[in-house]
Enzyme design. Structure first.
Site, PDB file in Angstrom:
ATOM      1  N   LYS A 141       0.840  -1.209   0.000  1.00 48.87           N
ATOM      2  CA  LYS A 141       0.000   0.000   0.000  1.00 48.87           C
ATOM      3  C   LYS A 141       0.876   1.260   0.000  1.00 48.87           C
ATOM      4  O   LYS A 141       2.055   1.204   0.325  1.00 48.87           O
ATOM      5  CB  LYS A 141      -0.923  -0.013   1.218  1.00 48.87           C
ATOM      6  CG  LYS A 141      -0.179   0.029   2.551  1.00 48.87           C
ATOM      7  CD  LYS A 141      -1.115  -0.226   3.730  1.00 48.87           C
ATOM      8  CE  LYS A 141      -0.363  -0.219   5.040  1.00 48.87           C
ATOM      9  NZ  LYS A 141      -1.143  -0.840   6.133  1.00 48.87           N
ATOM     10  N   TYR A 169      15.374  30.534   8.211  1.00 47.51           N
ATOM     11  CA  TYR A 169      14.203  31.255   8.715  1.00 47.51           C
ATOM     12  C   TYR A 169      14.223  31.431  10.226  1.00 47.51           C
ATOM     13  O   TYR A 169      14.517  30.498  10.969  1.00 47.51           O
ATOM     14  CB  TYR A 169      12.911  30.509   8.333  1.00 47.51           C
ATOM     15  CG  TYR A 169      12.546  30.657   6.881  1.00 47.51           C
ATOM     16  CD1 TYR A 169      12.225  31.906   6.345  1.00 47.51           C
ATOM     17  CD2 TYR A 169      12.522  29.550   6.036  1.00 47.51           C
ATOM     18  CE1 TYR A 169      11.891  32.045   5.004  1.00 47.51           C
ATOM     19  CE2 TYR A 169      12.177  29.678   4.701  1.00 47.51           C
ATOM     20  CZ  TYR A 169      11.865  30.927   4.190  1.00 47.51           C
ATOM     21  OH  TYR A 169      11.542  31.057   2.870  1.00 47.51           O
TER      22      TYR A 169
END
Ligand SMILES: *Cc1c(COP(=O)(O)O)cnc(C)c1O
Length: 363
Positions: free
Chosen positions: A35, A256
């Site tokens: 999956k 940042y």
């Protein structure tokens, strides 16, 4: 041209599958769980390896994966472990998917779709023995099973359950396996009974039954607490190239919000990878990356497409040098589990999170 590469070692996948097969033992079938793009490793290439190794079933959680697999020519039985909306029933039937079912609505939709196509719908009835996700509550199983038997276009191929804590709580897992066996006690023997995920397969032999459903271990990743019980080979490594090197002075802030300050004069390396690629922002000031066999710390915030490292003075690192985010480089190794720990998550999320657009290279 791609500066980020996810490399997948096919021989590792084979090794891990063989271990799962060996643990399963005897006549127990192996359903390889592929999956979510095979846990980020690539649906079709992994399916091909599993098929070649003799997987008996492939498990998916999205019918569009069944479509891709059938289109690519895979004839193996496919088990959809997710739920089913009535609108999906005809697709599930035409793709010959073995569909897990938890309620009468799903059965009725499949029966109707199968009738129209003059086929039999294959179903695996899921029993909820404590997972609390999909599955019919154990107390209501008999009624649902009778319903399934009464529908003439339904064939009950399997009955299964799924364990919530096979990695962390063996007594509870044994109890849930016991409840499952008790619940299906009166059902015919020729149905495929299954329950074990990787952790149960490794930790709890009585859960092996007629089929096992390993996922994580096939990719060489350990369910928590199984590291000493088995020797898996991680299949995926994630590499990029240093894109720039520059000097920083003592006190300079990096990235940042300036959360990193150079403690002394140093050098910084920029990597062209960030949280947009699946390198979690939680690795800001916490992650490490290997270059030329040495670990370097992430300096400041991980950005969307860039990550800075403090490489110190005289590292000799130049633009173009290989940087390893997951995998081996020289004598060093960073596993998805190490990253998961730093991000307070599980290795599943680390490998699934690698952006689908990043090129997978198989060797
Ligand atoms: C994901 C999943 C598995 C595989 O679990 P792993 O822990 O990856 O081995 C097996 N069965 C079901 C129903 C699942 O959802």
């Amino acid at each position: 041209m791609d500066l980020i590469k996810a490399e997948i070692d096919i021989s590792a996948l084979r090794h891990n599958f063989r271990l799962a097969r060996k643990l399963a033992g005897g006549k127990t079938l192996v359903c390889a769980v592929i999956k979510d793009n095979a846990y980020g490793h690539g649906l079709l290439p992994v399916a091909a390896v599993m098929a070649d190794e003799g997987a008996d079933f492939l498990a998916i959680a999205d019918l569009s994966d069944a479509e891709k697999l059938r289109k690519a020519g895979f004839k193996l039985p496919l088990l959809n472990i997710s739920g089913l909306l009535p609108s999906q029933a005809s697709g599930a039937v035409s793709l010959n998917v073995s569909q897990s079912v938890s309620n009468a609505d799903e059965l009725l939709a499949l029966d109707r779709a199968a009738g129209k196509q003059k086929k039999c719908a294959l179903v695996h009835v899921e029993v909820d023995c404590g997972m609390g996700r999909l599955g019919v509550p154990a107390a209501e199983f008999s009624a649902l099973f009778e319903k399934a038997k009464s529908l003439k276009n339904i064939f009950v191929e399997g009955i299964f359950t799924h364990f919530p804590s096979a990695d962390t709580d063996l007594p509870v897992t044994r109890k849930q396996a016991g409840l499952f066996k008790e619940t299906v006690r009166q059902c015919p023997a020729n149905i495929i009974y299954h329950s074990a995920n990787s952790a149960a397969l490794i930790n709890c032999p009585e859960t092996r039954m007629d089929m096992v459903r390993p996922g994580l271990m096939l990719y060489g990743l350990y369910p928590s607490g199984t590291e000493k019980k088995i020797r898996l080979k991680p299949a995926l490594s994630l590499n990029t190239s240093v894109i720039m090197v520059k000097k920083a002075r003592k006190g300079d802030r990096v990235s940042y919000n300036g959360t990193y300050r150079a403690k002394k004069d140093t050098e910084l390396a920029a990597l062209p990878i960030g949280y947009g690629d699946g390198f979690s922002r939680l690795l800001s000031n916490a992650g490490e990356v290997i270059i030329k066999g040495k670990r370097y710390p992430v300096a400041g915030r991980v950005c969307m497409d860039l990550t800075m490292l403090d490489i110190g003075k005289n590292s000799g690192i130049k633009p173009g040098d290989e940087a390893t985010l997951i995998g081996k480089n020289g004598g060093e190794n960073i596993t998805a589990s190490e990253i998961a720990l730093k991000c307070k998550t599980i290795p599943y999320e680390v490998v699934c999170g690698i952006n689908k657009g990043i090129k997978r290279i198989y060797f």
